[in-house]
Design an enzyme around this catalytic site. Sequence first.
Site, PDB file in Angstrom:
ATOM      1  N   ASP A 169       0.843  -1.203   0.000  1.00 53.20           N
ATOM      2  CA  ASP A 169       0.000   0.000   0.000  1.00 53.20           C
ATOM      3  C   ASP A 169       0.875   1.249   0.000  1.00 53.20           C
ATOM      4  O   ASP A 169       1.681   1.450   0.913  1.00 53.20           O
ATOM      5  CB  ASP A 169      -0.904  -0.012   1.238  1.00 53.20           C
ATOM      6  CG  ASP A 169      -2.055   0.964   1.139  1.00 53.20           C
ATOM      7  OD1 ASP A 169      -1.807   2.131   0.766  1.00 53.20           O
ATOM      8  OD2 ASP A 169      -3.189   0.571   1.424  1.00 53.20           O
ATOM      9  N   HIS A 200      -2.773  -0.176  -2.701  1.00 49.85           N
ATOM     10  CA  HIS A 200      -3.946   0.480  -2.141  1.00 49.85           C
ATOM     11  C   HIS A 200      -5.161   0.271  -3.048  1.00 49.85           C
ATOM     12  O   HIS A 200      -5.067   0.338  -4.262  1.00 49.85           O
ATOM     13  CB  HIS A 200      -3.653   1.978  -1.995  1.00 49.85           C
ATOM     14  CG  HIS A 200      -4.658   2.716  -1.176  1.00 49.85           C
ATOM     15  ND1 HIS A 200      -4.709   2.632   0.193  1.00 49.85           N
ATOM     16  CD2 HIS A 200      -5.656   3.559  -1.539  1.00 49.85           C
ATOM     17  CE1 HIS A 200      -5.683   3.395   0.647  1.00 49.85           C
ATOM     18  NE2 HIS A 200      -6.281   3.965  -0.386  1.00 49.85           N
TER      19      HIS A 200
END
Length: 231
Positions: A169, A200
Site C-alpha cells: 500500500d 492500495h
Amino acid sequence: MKDQITINGADGAFGAYIARPAGLPAPAVVVLQELFGVNADIRKHCDELAEQGFIAVAPDLFWRQEPGVDLSVTSEPDWQHGLRLYQAYDRDVGARDVKDTADTAAKMPECTGSIAVLGYCLGALMTFLTAVRYRVDAAVAYHGADTEKYLGELGGLHAPLLMHLAEEDEFIPKSAQAEIKAALATRHNATVYSYPGQRHAFSRHNGAHYNAAAAALANGRTREFLNQQLQ
C-alpha cells in the site's frame, strides 16, 4: 431496490444511498466512502451487499463541505478535488455522522436492528473510529490510512473488527502496517488479513490496482464475517 434517504443527524440532515435486499427484514451495513464521495464504486459495493441479503446505506460524509460529491477515480482533477476534501475533513464530527447513520438504519422498520460499518480508505479509518467510539455490532476496514494514529483508542473496541491491509500500500507504510497488526493482535475480537503484492484499493471496482483474485478473497472473508456477526 435502490434509493436515496435522508439522515437527520445531530448536526443537520444529509443524504445517503440505500440498496435493499429482496428479503426483508435484514441486517444493515453502513458503507463508508473513499475521498471520491458516494460514487459509482461505492454504490456498486452497496448493491453487492444488498444481493447478499443486507440493507446497505452509504452516507454522504462530505455533506458539510460539499453535498453530493461523486468523483471519478480515473480523473486527475477529480483526484485533486477529493484530496482537498479529504484534507479538510473533520474526522471527529464525521464519526458522529456515521453513528447517526447507523442509528437511523437500525430503527428502520425493515432492519433487524443489527448494524455493521464497512469502509474503504477514508471510510476504513472512519469505520475504525466509529467502532472504538460508539456501539456497532461489527466493523470491516479496507486499507484505512492513518489508522495507526488512533491506536490509542483501541480500548474502546467492543465489536468484532475485520481489517484488510495491502502489503504494498503506497498510502500505508510497512511501519504503520506493523503497528496496526501488533496492536490488533492484542485484541481477541480483531482479525487482520494482509495481502502480499497488493497495492492500495486493490478491491476498488475498475481501480488502477484492482486485483480480481485478491478482491474476491477479501470480499469472501467479509461476506462470511458479516453473516457470522449479523445474521
